[in-house]
Enzyme design. Structure first.
Site, mmCIF file in Angstrom:
data_model
loop_
_atom_site.group_PDB
_atom_site.id
_atom_site.type_symbol
_atom_site.label_atom_id
_atom_site.label_comp_id
_atom_site.label_asym_id
_atom_site.label_seq_id
_atom_site.Cartn_x
_atom_site.Cartn_y
_atom_site.Cartn_z
ATOM 1 N N TRP A 232 -0.984 -5.492 -2.623
ATOM 2 C CA TRP A 232 -1.768 -4.408 -2.070
ATOM 3 C C TRP A 232 -2.851 -3.979 -3.124
ATOM 4 C CZ3 TRP A 232 3.356 -5.011 -1.981
ATOM 5 C CH2 TRP A 232 4.002 -4.977 -0.496
ATOM 6 N N ASP A 233 -2.997 -4.963 -4.440
ATOM 7 C CA ASP A 233 -3.807 -4.428 -5.377
ATOM 8 C C ASP A 233 -3.343 -3.080 -6.261
ATOM 9 O OD1 ASP A 233 -5.855 -4.707 -7.453
ATOM 10 O OD2 ASP A 233 -7.507 -3.911 -5.914
ATOM 11 N N MET A 234 -2.000 -2.785 -6.111
ATOM 12 C CA MET A 234 -1.533 -1.868 -6.904
ATOM 13 C C MET A 234 -1.433 -2.068 -8.404
ATOM 14 S SD MET A 234 -1.247 0.764 -4.768
ATOM 15 C CE MET A 234 -2.913 0.242 -3.929
ATOM 16 N N ASP A 235 -2.173 -2.804 -9.155
ATOM 17 C CA ASP A 235 -1.932 -3.153 -10.399
ATOM 18 C C ASP A 235 -2.149 -1.979 -11.303
ATOM 19 O OD1 ASP A 235 -4.690 -2.974 -10.008
ATOM 20 O OD2 ASP A 235 -5.164 -4.892 -10.589
ATOM 21 N N LYS B 34 -1.537 2.806 -9.782
ATOM 22 C CA LYS B 34 -2.313 2.857 -8.352
ATOM 23 C C LYS B 34 -1.538 3.342 -7.075
ATOM 24 C CE LYS B 34 -5.984 -0.440 -9.042
ATOM 25 N NZ LYS B 34 -6.700 -1.542 -8.538
#
Length: 810
Positions: free
Chosen positions: A480-483, A508
C-alpha cells in the site's frame, strides 16, 4: 368563466432545468442503487422529475411538492451526517435554491391560479414551502455551531511549567539549528523562547532571499522546494532543487557564497527533483573553543557541508568558503552509483541529507518508484566524513554482509530503500533508519526474502559497523506504499519508571510507534490484529495480521458511502458511485485489478516526510495529520504498454518485472474536489506522559486550491513538518493555502499567520542570531510541483522588532 392558464417561458425554462436535474439524479441513482448504494438519489430524481413537470405546466402544486422533497432531503441528510455543516451543504444546496426560487414573487405569481372553491390552496402550498425553507435554514444555523471534528483541550499546567534538564540536543549550541531536525535527534525543537503567545502579534517579515533556482524545461513534474535550512557556524545553509548549496548571513539573508555542483539535468527519467537539506560537520564539535582538535589546523575543510545530489553523489563543501573539499572522495565527490549493477542516471535519487555523527556520515537514497524490479539497490552506507572513505554498507538483501564491497561486487538490485532522514544517538552508537519498500509498492509476490522484513520498518544500525542492532516492522508485506518517510524523532520520555530513551516514528498509515531506542521493545503497545486477506492479486500473498499502535491518528471507523462529499448532490453522487464500484475494506484493502480499490490512507499518508515535532521539555508531540484517499488499480501486463518516465508517482506506472502495472490517482469528484468529506488536514498534540491526544484542530483554507479564491475553513492537507519552540509557539507552513501559521502549544489555537509568496511545502526552522540576539523563524516558500502549489525561489525570515524580549540563556 375562468380563462385557460398558459405558463410563460420563465416557468417552462425552470421546469426544463428541474427535469434535467431529475434525469441526472435518476440515472445516477439507478446506477448507485444497482451497486448496493443509497436509494435516496433514485427517489430524489423521480421527485425532481415530477416537480419539473409540475412547474413546466405551471401547476401551483409544485410548491407543496417541493416542500415535501426539501423536508425529506433534510431528514435524510441529518440522519446520515447529523448537523455537520460542510456535509449538509452539498446535500441540500440545490434543493434549497430550487425551493427559494419557487417562492420568489416573480416566479410564484406565474403559477396557475387556484380552481374555483380552492382559494386557500396557493397560500397553503406557499406556506408549506416557506416552512420547509425555514426549517432548512434553522438546521443550517444549528450546524454552524456544531463541531464534530476538533478536539478542544489544554496541555496540563505541569507540562507547560516544565524546565529543561539535561542535554536534549547533544552537540548543538543553544542558538543553532545544526542538523535537518535541529540535532541528530530530529525533534525539530528550538529552545529559543523570545517569541511567545503574548508577543507573537509583533512577528514581522525580517528579510527575504531569492535562490534564483527555478524549474527547467527537462525537469520532472515533481520538482519541489522542501529544504529546511541549517543555522550553524554563524551562517545559514540551504540547498535548492538542483542541489546548489548556498550560505547566507542569518541576520540579513545576504548571500555569502554559493556552490553549484552542476548536476546532470538532462535525464528524462528523473522522478523527483528535490533537496530537503544538507548536513554540517565540524572537527571541533563538542570541544571547548580553547581546546580545538589537533588536526584542525592542517585539515582542508575543518568545517564542511555534506550534501546529496539528484544525480547520485554526495559532495563535501567548505562551510566557510563554499569551495569543494578536494580531499573528500574523488575531488570532493562520492559516487553513490559505485558497486551498483543498475547505473542509469536519474534512477538513484538521494533527496534527503545524510545523517552525520563525528565519525560517520550515513546516507541513503530513493529510487524510481513503481518503475521496475531492476532499480538500484537500497543499500545504506556509512562514510568517513573527512576522507569520504566507505566504512560500511548495509544492503537489506544481504544484511549480514556489511564490510565495504570491493570493486566488481555489486549490491542487490531493487532491495528495500530509505528515502527519508535518519536520526542518530551517538551515545548509544546507533543510527535509526526509516525504511521504504522494495519497489514496486503495490505487488510483492517476488520480493527479496531477506529484504522483506525490513520493508516499512524502523531499523537501528550500529553506527560504527552498519550491523543491525534491532528492527521493528510497522507494516507486514506492505503493498500500500505505507512506508516511513518522516524522520524518526529521539526523545527521553517521562514514565512512572523514569525516563525511557525512545524513538518516535510517524507513519503514513497514521499509527505512531513509540519504541525503546536501546533495544527495539515497544513503549506504547501495538498488538497484532486481523486484516482482510481474501482475493489477493494473482501471484501475491497478504499478511493475516498487522500491528496497530495504541497511539494512532487512524480514523476510529472506516470510511463509508455517507462520507462521500462534493459541492453539489451531483458530484457527491458521482463520488458515491466511484466508491461503491471499487473495493474497500478499510486501511488494508487488498490491491485489486478490474475497477480497482479505494486506498485510504493513500500514498501521501496521514503522516508524510515532515514527521513530528517534539518538545522534550514539555513532553509534547506535535503533528499535522492529513486525510486523503486515493484510487489504485492493478492493470494486468497484457492490457498495458506503460513504460514509465512520467516524471512523478501518479498516473499509470509500469512496474515492469511483475504481472501488473498500477494506476494511481487522487480520489476526486468529476469537478476536481476530494470525494472524502472534509476536514482533510489538522494540527494536533499528544501528551507523551500519557500518550493521549490533548488537542486537534482542522487547519487551513481553500483559498489557494479551489477554482475560486474563497478561504473556506475546511481544513486542507499539508506536506511538510512543524517546528516547535521554547517560547510555547509551534509553526507550520505547508498547507495548500500559502500561509505560515503560529499556534499556541498549550491549546493549538492559531495565534498568528503571515501570507507566503508561494506554497510553503517545507519544514520551518528557528534560531537565535549570535550577533543581534533576535530569534528568527525561517521557511522556504518555493512551492511543490506535484501538489500544484505556486512555485517560487523565496526564503522568508520572520522576527520580532529588536528589543522586544530578552534572549534566554542556556
Amino acid at each position: 368563466m375562468i380563462p385557460s392558464f398558459r405558463p410563460g417561458p420563465l416557468l417552462k425554462v425552470t421546469g426544463v432545468i428541474f427535469i434535467l436535474f431529475g434525469l441526472a439524479l435518476l440515472g445516477g441513482g439507478i446506477w448507485l442503487a444497482s451497486l448496493g448504494g443509497s436509494w435516496y438519489y433514485l427517489l430524489a430524481g423521480i421527485g425532481m422529475l415530477v416537480a419539473g413537470v409540475l412547474v413546466f405546466k405551471g401547476k401551483r402544486s409544485a410548491q407543496p411538492f417541493m416542500a415535501f422533497l426539501l423536508l425529506a432531503t433534510l431528514i435524510w441528510s441529518v440522519i446520515e451526517v447529523k448537523f455537520d455543516w460542510w456535509q449538509l451543504l452539498p446535500r441540500l444546496d440545490i434543493w434549497f435554491a430550487a425551493a427559494v426560487w419557487l417562492l420568489l414573487p416573480f416566479v410564484s405569481r406565474r403559477l396557475a391560479p387556484p380552481a374555483a372553491g380552492a382559494a386557500k390552496q396557493p397560500q397553503a402550498g406557499k406556506t408549506a414551502l416557506s416552512a420547509a425553507v425555514a426549517l432548512t435554514v434553522i438546521a443550517g444555523v444549528i450546524a454552524l455551531f456544531q463541531d464534530y471534528h476538533d478536539l478542544h483541550g489544554d496541555v496540563p499546567a505541569e507540562n507547560m511549567a516544565a524546565t529543561a534538564t539535561g542535554d536534549f540536543a547533544p552537540g548543538v549550541e543553544h542558538n543553532d539549528w545544526s542538523a535537518y531536525g535541529r540535532s541528530g535527534y530530529g525533534d525539530r525543537y528550538a529552545p529559543a523562547a523570545q517569541i511567545t503567545p503574548a508577543n507573537i502579534s509583533g512577528l514581522k517579515e525580517a528579510w527575504t532571499y531569492h535562490t534564483g533556482d527555478f524549474k527547467g524545461p527537462n525537469d520532472p513534474g515533481e520538482i519541489a522546494n522542501e529544504v529546511t535550512p541549517l543555522k550553524v557556524n554563524d551562517m545559514l545553509y540551504l540547498c535548492t532543487p538542483h542541489n546548489i548549496v548556498i550560505a547566507l548571513n542569518p541576520d540579513t539573508g545576504k548571500e555569502i557564497w554559493r556552490h553549484d555542483p552542476k548536476i546532470n539535468r538532462d535525464a528524462a527519467s528523473y522522478q523527483h527533483m528535490i533537496c530537503r537539506g544538507v548536513a554540517y560537520w565540524d572537527v571541533n564539535a563538542g570541544r571547548a573553543k580553547n581546546n580545538p582538535a589537533p588536526e584542525a589546523a592542517s585539515m582542508e575543510c575543518p568545517r564542511r557541508i555534506l550534501a546529496p545530489t539528484m544525480d547520485g553523489t554526495m559532495i563535501a563543501v567548505n562551510a566557510d568558503t563554499g569551495e569543494s573539499c578536494k580531499s573528500f572522495g574523488n575531488n570532493g565527490v562520492v559516487n553513490l552509483y559505485k558497486n551498483m549493477a543498475m547505473i542509469k542516471r536519474g534512477f538513484l535519487m538521494p533527496t534527503s541529507p545524510p545523517a552525520v555523527s563525528q565519525k560517520m556520515a550515513v546516507i541513503a537514497a530513493s529510487v524510481t518508484d513503481n518503475h521496475s524490479t531492476e532499480e538500484p539497490s537500497g543499500v545504506i552506507r556509512g562514510y568517513d566524513p573527512v576522507t569520504g572513505k566507505l566504512m560500511w554498507n548495509w544492503d537489506p538483501a544481504t544484511p549480514e554482509d556489511t564490510q565495504p564491497f570491493p570493486e566488481g561486487k555489486n549490491y542487490t538490485n531493487n532491495s528495500p530503500n530509505s528515502w527519508g532522514v535518519a536520526s542518530i544517538d551517538e551515545k548509544l552508537g546507533m543510527v535509526y533508519i526509516p525504511m521504504g519498500n522494495e519497489t514496486p509498492d503495490t505487488w510483492g509476490g517476488n520480493r527479496n526474502k531477506n529484504g522483506e522484513k525490513f520493508n516499512s520498518a524502523i531499523v537501528a544500525l550500529d553506527l560504527a559497523t552498519g550491523k543491525v542492532r534491532w528492527v521493528y516492522q510497522t507494516v507486514h508485506h506492505d503493498i500500500w506504499d505505507m512506508d516511513i518517510g518522516g524522520q524518526p524523532s529521539l526523545v527521553d520520555i517521562d514514565t512512572p519508571k523514569g525516563k525511557v530513551p525512545s524513538v518516535v516514528a510517524t507513519t503514513k498509515r497514521g499509527d505512531i510507534y513509540v519504541i525503546d531506542r536501546r533495544d527495539g521493545s515497544l513503549v506504547v503497545p501495538a498488538p497484532e490484529k486481523p486484516v482482510p486477506t481474501s482475493n489477493p492479486a494473482a501471484g501475491d500473498t497478504l499478511s493475516p495480521t498487522q500491528p496497530f499502535s495504541a497511539l494512532t491518528f487512524l480514523p476510529e471507523r472506516n470510511i463509508s458511502e455517507a462520507d462521500m462529499w462534493g459541492t453539489t448532490p451531483f458530484d457527491q453522487l458521482a463520488c458515491r458511485i466511484i466508491f461503491k464500484e471499487r473495493r474497500y475494506e478499510g486501511p488494508f484493502t487488498p490491491q485489486t485489478a478490474g475497477k480497482g480499490a479505494v486506498i485510504s490512507p493513500g500514498p501521501l499518508g496521514i503522516f508524510e516526510w515532515g514527521g513530528a515535532a517534539i518538545d522534550p521539555v514539555r513532553q509534547l508531540l506535535i503533528v499535522n495529520p492529513d486525510y486523503m484517499g486515493f484510487l489504485e488499480k492493478l492493470v494486468p501486463r497484457a492490457e498495458t504498454t506503460a513504460k514509465g518516465g512520467t516524471g512523478g508517482e501518479m498516473g499509470l506506472q509500469p512496474q515492469t518485472g511483475v504481472p501488473f502495472a498500477v494506476e494511481i490517482k487522487a480520489f476526486l469528484s468529476p469537478l476536481g474536489f476530494p470525494c472524502q468529506a472534509p476536514p482533510w488536514g489538522y494540527v494536533a498534540a499528544v501528551d507523551l506522559r500519557t500518550m493521549k491526544k490533548v488537542w486537534m484542530h482542522k487547519n487551513g483554507t481553500t483559498r489557494d486550491s479551489g477554482p475560486v479564491p474563497i478561504p473556506l475553513p475546511l481544513g486542507v492537507p499539508s506536506l511538510g513538518g512543524m517546528v516547535t519552540t521554547g517560547g510555547g509557539v509551534t509553526f507550520l507552513s505547508s498547507t495548500l493555502d500559502y500561509y505560515i501559521r503560529g499556534y499556541d502549544v498549550s491549546n493549538g489555537k492559531v495565534i498568528w499567520k503571515a501570507r507566503l509568496p508561494a506554497g510553503g511545502q517545507a519544514t520551518p526552522m528557528s534560531y537565535v542570531s549570535n550577533k543581534s540576539g533576535r530569534q528568527f523563524v525561517v521557511v522556504m516558500a518555493g512551492g511543490h510541483g506535484s501538489l500544484g502549489t505556486k512555485m517560487s525561489d523565496t526564503l522568508v525570515a520572520y522576527a520580532l522588532p529588536e528589543g522586544t524580549a530578552a534572549v534566554p540563556k542556556k
